[in-house]
Enzyme design. Structure first.
Site, PDB file in Angstrom:
ATOM      1  N   ARG A  15      14.253 -43.289 -40.738  1.00  0.00           N
ATOM      2  CA  ARG A  15      12.755 -43.532 -41.238  1.00  0.00           C
ATOM      3  C   ARG A  15      13.578 -44.795 -42.534  1.00  0.00           C
ATOM      4  O   ARG A  15      14.234 -44.003 -42.963  1.00  0.00           O
ATOM      5  CB  ARG A  15      11.910 -42.972 -41.383  1.00  0.00           C
ATOM      6  N   LYS A  75      12.468 -38.691 -47.445  1.00  0.00           N
ATOM      7  CA  LYS A  75      13.155 -37.652 -47.640  1.00  0.00           C
ATOM      8  C   LYS A  75      13.393 -37.666 -49.058  1.00  0.00           C
ATOM      9  O   LYS A  75      14.055 -38.798 -50.016  1.00  0.00           O
ATOM     10  CB  LYS A  75      14.466 -37.543 -46.492  1.00  0.00           C
ATOM     11  N   TYR A  94       8.612 -37.352 -50.392  1.00  0.00           N
ATOM     12  CA  TYR A  94       8.690 -35.892 -49.833  1.00  0.00           C
ATOM     13  C   TYR A  94       9.981 -35.639 -50.171  1.00  0.00           C
ATOM     14  O   TYR A  94      10.688 -36.070 -50.508  1.00  0.00           O
ATOM     15  CB  TYR A  94       9.275 -35.969 -47.912  1.00  0.00           C
ATOM     16  N   HIS A  96       9.500 -31.489 -50.521  1.00  0.00           N
ATOM     17  CA  HIS A  96       9.258 -29.743 -50.469  1.00  0.00           C
ATOM     18  C   HIS A  96       9.929 -29.177 -51.955  1.00  0.00           C
ATOM     19  O   HIS A  96      11.654 -28.409 -51.379  1.00  0.00           O
ATOM     20  CB  HIS A  96      10.474 -29.958 -49.174  1.00  0.00           C
ATOM     21  N   GLU A 118       4.332 -34.820 -50.310  1.00  0.00           N
ATOM     22  CA  GLU A 118       3.267 -33.591 -49.338  1.00  0.00           C
ATOM     23  C   GLU A 118       1.804 -32.801 -50.647  1.00  0.00           C
ATOM     24  O   GLU A 118       1.580 -31.693 -49.957  1.00  0.00           O
ATOM     25  CB  GLU A 118       4.242 -32.502 -48.856  1.00  0.00           C
ATOM     26  N   ASP A 270       8.125 -25.547 -38.559  1.00  0.00           N
ATOM     27  CA  ASP A 270       8.459 -25.897 -39.389  1.00  0.00           C
ATOM     28  C   ASP A 270       7.903 -24.962 -40.878  1.00  0.00           C
ATOM     29  O   ASP A 270       8.513 -25.204 -41.893  1.00  0.00           O
ATOM     30  CB  ASP A 270       8.328 -27.219 -40.409  1.00  0.00           C
TER      31      ASP A 270
HETATM   32  P1  NAD Z   1      -3.978 -28.211 -39.834  1.00  0.00           P
HETATM   33  O1  NAD Z   1      -3.913 -27.424 -41.324  1.00  0.00           O
HETATM   34  O2  NAD Z   1      -4.633 -29.135 -39.710  1.00  0.00           O
HETATM   35  O3  NAD Z   1      -4.396 -27.193 -38.283  1.00  0.00           O
HETATM   36  C1  NAD Z   1      -4.233 -26.299 -38.881  1.00  0.00           C
HETATM   37  C2  NAD Z   1      -5.161 -24.943 -37.508  1.00  0.00           C
HETATM   38  O4  NAD Z   1      -4.370 -24.260 -37.184  1.00  0.00           O
HETATM   39  C3  NAD Z   1      -6.433 -25.054 -37.762  1.00  0.00           C
HETATM   40  O5  NAD Z   1      -7.498 -25.776 -37.361  1.00  0.00           O
HETATM   41  C4  NAD Z   1      -6.517 -23.356 -38.826  1.00  0.00           C
HETATM   42  O6  NAD Z   1      -7.933 -23.101 -37.968  1.00  0.00           O
HETATM   43  C5  NAD Z   1      -5.777 -23.205 -37.097  1.00  0.00           C
HETATM   44  N1  NAD Z   1      -5.336 -21.691 -37.084  1.00  0.00           N
HETATM   45  C6  NAD Z   1      -5.108 -21.177 -38.179  1.00  0.00           C
HETATM   46  N2  NAD Z   1      -4.637 -19.571 -38.098  1.00  0.00           N
HETATM   47  C7  NAD Z   1      -4.975 -19.741 -36.375  1.00  0.00           C
HETATM   48  C8  NAD Z   1      -4.622 -18.925 -35.602  1.00  0.00           C
HETATM   49  N3  NAD Z   1      -4.124 -17.607 -35.672  1.00  0.00           N
HETATM   50  N4  NAD Z   1      -5.083 -19.268 -33.654  1.00  0.00           N
HETATM   51  C9  NAD Z   1      -5.431 -20.608 -34.074  1.00  0.00           C
HETATM   52  N5  NAD Z   1      -5.262 -21.395 -34.713  1.00  0.00           N
HETATM   53  C10 NAD Z   1      -5.304 -20.997 -35.655  1.00  0.00           C
HETATM   54  O7  NAD Z   1      -2.921 -28.283 -39.912  1.00  0.00           O
HETATM   55  P2  NAD Z   1      -1.380 -29.455 -38.936  1.00  0.00           P
HETATM   56  O8  NAD Z   1      -1.190 -30.592 -39.972  1.00  0.00           O
HETATM   57  O9  NAD Z   1      -2.190 -29.318 -37.157  1.00  0.00           O
HETATM   58  O10 NAD Z   1      -0.371 -28.042 -38.577  1.00  0.00           O
HETATM   59  C11 NAD Z   1      -0.049 -27.838 -37.346  1.00  0.00           C
HETATM   60  C12 NAD Z   1       1.907 -26.987 -38.096  1.00  0.00           C
HETATM   61  O11 NAD Z   1       2.871 -27.655 -37.724  1.00  0.00           O
HETATM   62  C13 NAD Z   1       2.266 -26.784 -39.577  1.00  0.00           C
HETATM   63  O12 NAD Z   1       3.406 -25.711 -39.636  1.00  0.00           O
HETATM   64  C14 NAD Z   1       2.966 -28.079 -40.198  1.00  0.00           C
HETATM   65  O13 NAD Z   1       4.311 -28.363 -40.916  1.00  0.00           O
HETATM   66  C15 NAD Z   1       3.738 -28.203 -38.213  1.00  0.00           C
HETATM   67  N6  NAD Z   1       3.957 -29.710 -38.718  1.00  0.00           N
HETATM   68  C16 NAD Z   1       5.286 -29.430 -37.631  1.00  0.00           C
HETATM   69  C17 NAD Z   1       5.987 -31.423 -37.343  1.00  0.00           C
HETATM   70  C18 NAD Z   1       7.375 -30.729 -36.804  1.00  0.00           C
HETATM   71  O14 NAD Z   1       8.206 -31.977 -36.462  1.00  0.00           O
HETATM   72  N7  NAD Z   1       7.765 -29.380 -36.319  1.00  0.00           N
HETATM   73  C19 NAD Z   1       5.524 -32.206 -37.872  1.00  0.00           C
HETATM   74  C20 NAD Z   1       4.070 -31.715 -38.704  1.00  0.00           C
HETATM   75  C21 NAD Z   1       3.587 -31.438 -38.292  1.00  0.00           C
END
Ligand code: NAD
Length: 364
Positions: A15, A75, A94, A96, A118, A270
């Site tokens: 990016r 980054k 970002y 972190h 973030e 993550d």
């Molecule tokens: P968000 O806060 O928008 O959504 C999280 C959801 O999880 C909420 O609706 C919450 O109510 C729900 N939740 C909490 N505990 C729960 C449970 N026990 N059972 C079911 N649902 C539950 O967050 P997001 O933006 O959707 O991000 C989700 C995850 O994805 C984060 O950890 C974020 O860091 C990660 N992420 C990873 C990447 C990657 O490349 N791997 C990229 C972007 C985001």
């Protein structure tokens, strides 16, 4: 203001902090943009496109850092970049910092004004500069899952949407936030049978309203998750509890009950991951492994696979802030904009964010 856009040097990072459209907007607003040569190539933007948009191309990162009042990146700076930072320079990227004491110390020593994407936070607690990456990862999770379900990739050999006369795949999405809702959208679009689980009743009601009868919404609890996972062809982990480690809502025992060749995509990896058997973070060049006969995908930076889309999604969100900082200066911009103020992590040698200070036992 003079804005510098260096090339990202972190491994697999393609990016770039600003696309040509952003340079065009900044130059038209009276600012100067210096770009390190070929900084946009990983996202498919040539130096020529940047030049046409009004950027001045420089050969080295050093020249960019020397001239710029504000550095716009993706980054966090790596070790080789620490010495390039200059006193009072604004660093918008970002960061972190919480788990990275070495970087925190380097930024304090360099006396920069470090604003982290973030931690920019709106009054409704949403994180506008993280949301676009969740959108990308959520949509990609289904695309990746569909690919891994193909036989040649070790999957069950199923088409996600089925065909006429043949049942479609069952997709279970745990967590219906930013990642989850985007996964639902794509899974529904491809014709899969979709179940989405969340602990928030309000969120489930919202998902039920917008997707109508096309998804089944279920309260997230151990019983419902175990039942849904056992029948699933594809499970997406999309759970987040802000500021806490992600709970392992899918246990290893549940994974053992799954069909051979079923697929797990843990987007939440993550933050520690929502699936117990997902015992490692994988990378884009070796993204999955098989355990208990089930395919496990746990890439920590999924948006990195689609840098062109990700750059544009990220910079659509960052550009208004870049423009604000460029025209008002960091101090005035942060005074006027509370969300941006929350983004401030370090200010001219002082740590200004409580969560990082607490994580590292430092004063702020
Ligand atoms: P968000 O806060 O928008 O959504 C999280 C959801 O999880 C909420 O609706 C919450 O109510 C729900 N939740 C909490 N505990 C729960 C449970 N026990 N059972 C079911 N649902 C539950 O967050 P997001 O933006 O959707 O991000 C989700 C995850 O994805 C984060 O950890 C974020 O860091 C990660 N992420 C990873 C990447 C990657 O490349 N791997 C990229 C972007 C985001």
């Amino acid at each position: 203001m003079i804005i510098g856009i260096p090339k990202e040097i972190k491994i697999y990072e393609n990016r770039v902090g600003m696309p040509p459209a952003g340079v065009d907007a900044l130059v038209k607003a009276g600012h100067t943009c210096y770009l390190e040569q070929s900084a946009g190539l990983g996202s498919g933007f040539t130096d020529e496109e940047y030049r046409e948009a009004g950027a001045v191309i420089l050969e080295t990162a050093q020249e960019v850092y020397e001239r710029a009042e504000m550095i716009v990146k993706v980054k966090e700076p790596l070790k080789s970049e620490y010495s390039l930072l200059r006193e009072n320079q604004i660093l918008f990227t970002y960061l972190h910092l919480a788990p990275n004491q070495e970087l925190t110390e380097a930024l304090l020593e360099a006396k920069v004004v470090g604003i982290a994407y973030e931690t920019v936070e709106l009054s409704n607690k949403s994180l506008p500069l993280l949301a676009p990456m969740s959108e990308v990862a959520g949509r990609m999770a289904i695309q990746v899952g569909a690919h891994l379900l193909e036989k040649t990739n070790g999957g069950r050999g199923m088409l996600l949407g089925g065909v006429s006369g043949v049942e479609p795949a069952k997709v279970v999405i745990i967590g219906g936030g930013n990642v989850g809702i985007n996964a639902v959208k794509i899974a529904v679009g491809l014709g899969a049978q979709v179940i989405v689980l969340d602990i928030s009743g309000a969120r489930l009601a919202y998902l039920d309203d917008i997707f109508g009868g096309r998804v089944v919404t279920l309260m997230s609890n151990n019983y419902n998750i175990a039942k849904a996972v056992r029948r699933a062809d594809l499970v997406i982990g999309a759970v987040l509890i802000p500021g806490a480690r992600t709970p392992k809502v899918v246990t290893e025992e549940m994974v053992k009950t799954m069909k051979p060749g079923a697929v797990l995509v843990d987007v939440a990896i993550d933050q520690g991951g929502a699936i117990e058997s997902m015992d490692r973070v994988t990378s884009l060049d070796d993204p999955y492994f098989v355990k208990h006969g089930v395919i496990h995908y746990s890439v920590g930076n999924m948006p990195g696979a689609v840098p062109r889309t990700s750059t544009m999604a990220l910079t659509n969100a960052t550009l208004p802030y870049v423009l604000k900082i460029a025209s008002l200066g960091a101090e005035k911009a942060m005074m006027e904009d509370e969300a941006l103020r929350k983004g401030l992590n370090v200010y001219k040698g002082k740590l200004t964010i409580k969560t990082v200070a607490e994580a590292q036992g430092l004063e702020h």
